[in-house]
Design a protein around this motif. Structure first.
Motif, PDB file in Angstrom:
ATOM      1  N   ASP A  44     -29.775  72.507  40.102  1.00 58.54           N
ATOM      2  CA  ASP A  44     -30.591  72.168  38.933  1.00 58.54           C
ATOM      3  C   ASP A  44     -31.560  71.036  39.253  1.00 58.54           C
ATOM      4  O   ASP A  44     -32.736  71.077  38.869  1.00 58.54           O
ATOM      5  N   LYS A  45     -31.077  70.026  39.952  1.00 62.97           N
ATOM      6  CA  LYS A  45     -31.943  68.895  40.326  1.00 62.97           C
ATOM      7  C   LYS A  45     -33.041  69.352  41.270  1.00 62.97           C
ATOM      8  O   LYS A  45     -34.191  68.929  41.159  1.00 62.97           O
ATOM      9  N   ALA A  46     -32.689  70.215  42.217  1.00 63.15           N
ATOM     10  CA  ALA A  46     -33.697  70.728  43.155  1.00 63.15           C
ATOM     11  C   ALA A  46     -34.745  71.554  42.420  1.00 63.15           C
ATOM     12  O   ALA A  46     -35.939  71.451  42.696  1.00 63.15           O
ATOM     13  N   ALA A  47     -34.313  72.348  41.457  1.00 61.16           N
ATOM     14  CA  ALA A  47     -35.256  73.157  40.677  1.00 61.16           C
ATOM     15  C   ALA A  47     -36.185  72.260  39.867  1.00 61.16           C
ATOM     16  O   ALA A  47     -37.395  72.500  39.797  1.00 61.16           O
ATOM     17  N   ALA A  48     -35.637  71.213  39.275  1.00 59.79           N
ATOM     18  CA  ALA A  48     -36.466  70.282  38.492  1.00 59.79           C
ATOM     19  C   ALA A  48     -37.467  69.579  39.393  1.00 59.79           C
ATOM     20  O   ALA A  48     -38.639  69.415  39.031  1.00 59.79           O
ATOM     21  N   ALA A  49     -37.022  69.161  40.572  1.00 60.83           N
ATOM     22  CA  ALA A  49     -37.930  68.492  41.509  1.00 60.83           C
ATOM     23  C   ALA A  49     -39.016  69.446  41.981  1.00 60.83           C
ATOM     24  O   ALA A  49     -40.185  69.061  42.113  1.00 60.83           O
ATOM     25  N   THR A  50     -38.650  70.698  42.205  1.00 66.31           N
ATOM     26  CA  THR A  50     -39.627  71.703  42.620  1.00 66.31           C
ATOM     27  C   THR A  50     -40.644  71.947  41.516  1.00 66.31           C
ATOM     28  O   THR A  50     -41.847  72.045  41.782  1.00 66.31           O
ATOM     29  N   ASP A  51     -40.167  72.023  40.277  1.00 63.86           N
ATOM     30  CA  ASP A  51     -41.083  72.198  39.138  1.00 63.86           C
ATOM     31  C   ASP A  51     -42.044  71.027  39.038  1.00 63.86           C
ATOM     32  O   ASP A  51     -43.245  71.205  38.809  1.00 63.86           O
ATOM     33  N   GLU A  52     -41.520  69.814  39.214  1.00 70.07           N
ATOM     34  CA  GLU A  52     -42.358  68.618  39.133  1.00 70.07           C
ATOM     35  C   GLU A  52     -43.420  68.621  40.238  1.00 70.07           C
ATOM     36  O   GLU A  52     -44.585  68.335  39.990  1.00 70.07           O
ATOM     37  N   LEU A  53     -43.003  68.978  41.442  1.00 69.03           N
ATOM     38  CA  LEU A  53     -43.965  69.046  42.541  1.00 69.03           C
ATOM     39  C   LEU A  53     -45.005  70.135  42.300  1.00 69.03           C
ATOM     40  O   LEU A  53     -46.184  69.958  42.601  1.00 69.03           O
ATOM     41  N   GLY A  54     -44.572  71.249  41.745  1.00 69.25           N
ATOM     42  CA  GLY A  54     -45.508  72.324  41.413  1.00 69.25           C
ATOM     43  C   GLY A  54     -46.526  71.871  40.382  1.00 69.25           C
ATOM     44  O   GLY A  54     -47.722  72.156  40.511  1.00 69.25           O
ATOM     45  N   ASP A  55     -46.057  71.127  39.385  1.00 70.44           N
ATOM     46  CA  ASP A  55     -46.973  70.606  38.367  1.00 70.44           C
ATOM     47  C   ASP A  55     -47.966  69.630  38.977  1.00 70.44           C
ATOM     48  O   ASP A  55     -49.157  69.650  38.654  1.00 70.44           O
ATOM     49  N   LYS A  56     -47.482  68.768  39.871  1.00 71.72           N
ATOM     50  CA  LYS A  56     -48.375  67.802  40.533  1.00 71.72           C
ATOM     51  C   LYS A  56     -49.393  68.532  41.406  1.00 71.72           C
ATOM     52  O   LYS A  56     -50.567  68.150  41.445  1.00 71.72           O
ATOM     53  N   ALA A  57     -48.958  69.560  42.105  1.00 71.19           N
ATOM     54  CA  ALA A  57     -49.873  70.323  42.956  1.00 71.19           C
ATOM     55  C   ALA A  57     -50.924  71.033  42.108  1.00 71.19           C
ATOM     56  O   ALA A  57     -52.114  71.046  42.460  1.00 71.19           O
ATOM     57  N   ALA A  58     -50.512  71.599  40.988  1.00 65.00           N
ATOM     58  CA  ALA A  58     -51.457  72.278  40.096  1.00 65.00           C
ATOM     59  C   ALA A  58     -52.474  71.292  39.544  1.00 65.00           C
ATOM     60  O   ALA A  58     -53.676  71.594  39.471  1.00 65.00           O
ATOM     61  N   ALA A  59     -52.024  70.097  39.187  1.00 66.82           N
ATOM     62  CA  ALA A  59     -52.936  69.072  38.673  1.00 66.82           C
ATOM     63  C   ALA A  59     -53.923  68.656  39.765  1.00 66.82           C
ATOM     64  O   ALA A  59     -55.114  68.456  39.490  1.00 66.82           O
ATOM     65  N   ALA A  60     -53.445  68.534  41.001  1.00 64.51           N
ATOM     66  CA  ALA A  60     -54.326  68.163  42.104  1.00 64.51           C
ATOM     67  C   ALA A  60     -55.376  69.244  42.350  1.00 64.51           C
ATOM     68  O   ALA A  60     -56.546  68.945  42.607  1.00 64.51           O
ATOM     69  N   VAL A  61     -54.968  70.500  42.263  1.00 65.84           N
ATOM     70  CA  VAL A  61     -55.912  71.609  42.448  1.00 65.84           C
ATOM     71  C   VAL A  61     -56.945  71.606  41.330  1.00 65.84           C
ATOM     72  O   VAL A  61     -58.152  71.777  41.579  1.00 65.84           O
ATOM     73  N   ASP A  62     -56.497  71.394  40.095  1.00 71.22           N
ATOM     74  CA  ASP A  62     -57.430  71.338  38.963  1.00 71.22           C
ATOM     75  C   ASP A  62     -58.424  70.199  39.137  1.00 71.22           C
ATOM     76  O   ASP A  62     -59.622  70.348  38.881  1.00 71.22           O
ATOM     77  N   ASN A  63     -57.932  69.048  39.574  1.00 75.66           N
ATOM     78  CA  ASN A  63     -58.789  67.886  39.787  1.00 75.66           C
ATOM     79  C   ASN A  63     -59.805  68.165  40.899  1.00 75.66           C
ATOM     80  O   ASN A  63     -60.994  67.855  40.762  1.00 75.66           O
ATOM     81  N   ALA A  64     -59.354  68.784  41.970  1.00 74.67           N
ATOM     82  CA  ALA A  64     -60.257  69.111  43.075  1.00 74.67           C
ATOM     83  C   ALA A  64     -61.323  70.110  42.627  1.00 74.67           C
ATOM     84  O   ALA A  64     -62.496  69.993  43.001  1.00 74.67           O
ATOM     85  N   ALA A  65     -60.932  71.082  41.817  1.00 74.18           N
ATOM     86  CA  ALA A  65     -61.892  72.067  41.314  1.00 74.18           C
ATOM     87  C   ALA A  65     -62.932  71.395  40.428  1.00 74.18           C
ATOM     88  O   ALA A  65     -64.132  71.703  40.522  1.00 74.18           O
ATOM     89  N   ALA A  66     -62.484  70.471  39.587  1.00 74.45           N
ATOM     90  CA  ALA A  66     -63.423  69.759  38.710  1.00 74.45           C
ATOM     91  C   ALA A  66     -64.398  68.925  39.532  1.00 74.45           C
ATOM     92  O   ALA A  66     -65.608  68.900  39.247  1.00 74.45           O
ATOM     93  N   LYS A  67     -63.900  68.255  40.541  1.00 75.63           N
ATOM     94  CA  LYS A  67     -64.771  67.447  41.414  1.00 75.63           C
ATOM     95  C   LYS A  67     -65.752  68.342  42.160  1.00 75.63           C
ATOM     96  O   LYS A  67     -66.926  67.986  42.331  1.00 75.63           O
ATOM     97  N   THR A  68     -65.292  69.497  42.610  1.00 80.74           N
ATOM     98  CA  THR A  68     -66.169  70.433  43.318  1.00 80.74           C
ATOM     99  C   THR A  68     -67.275  70.925  42.392  1.00 80.74           C
ATOM    100  O   THR A  68     -68.452  70.991  42.799  1.00 80.74           O
ATOM    101  N   ASP A  69     -66.921  71.256  41.163  1.00 74.20           N
ATOM    102  CA  ASP A  69     -67.924  71.684  40.183  1.00 74.20           C
ATOM    103  C   ASP A  69     -68.943  70.574  39.931  1.00 74.20           C
ATOM    104  O   ASP A  69     -70.156  70.830  39.860  1.00 74.20           O
TER     105      ASP A  69
END
Length: 101
Positions: A44-69
């Motif tokens: 359960d802890k590993a799944a939560a950590a994976t979800d958190e990392l996935g959310d951080k990665a998605a936010a980083a991708v969104d931020n990079a896309a906005a900067k690129t635009d």
């Protein structure tokens, strides 16, 4: 009589061993359940950590896309301005007139 005493002693020993065996089985079952719970909690802890990392990665991708635009918009505006300046120079007109063309 001696056989009866030996038989009674053997029966008592067998009962004692079966009682110990039952206690051992109960202890082993408790240990196995505890280990299973530990594994489930760790998963359960590993799944939560994976979800958190996935959310951080998605936010980083969104931020990079906005900067690129943003950078693409700036580059397009600069290119449009430079094109208007070149046209104005070529046609001996103001940049505003060139942009209007």
């Amino acid at each position: 009589m001696r056989k009866f005493t030996l038989l009674a002693a053997a029966a008592a020993t067998a009962l004692s061993l079966s009682a110990c065996s039952e206690k051992t089985q109960d202890a082993a079952e408790t240990t196995a359940e505890s280990a299973g719970n530990d594994v489930a909690n760790a998963a359960d802890k590993a799944a939560a950590a994976t979800d958190e990392l996935g959310d951080k990665a998605a936010a980083a991708v969104d931020n990079a896309a906005a900067k690129t635009d943003e950078m693409a918009d700036k580059a397009a505006a600069k290119t449009k301005q430079e094109a208007a300046e070149a046209e104005a120079s070529l046609h001996n007109e103001s940049v505003a007139e060139a942009k209007a063309d």
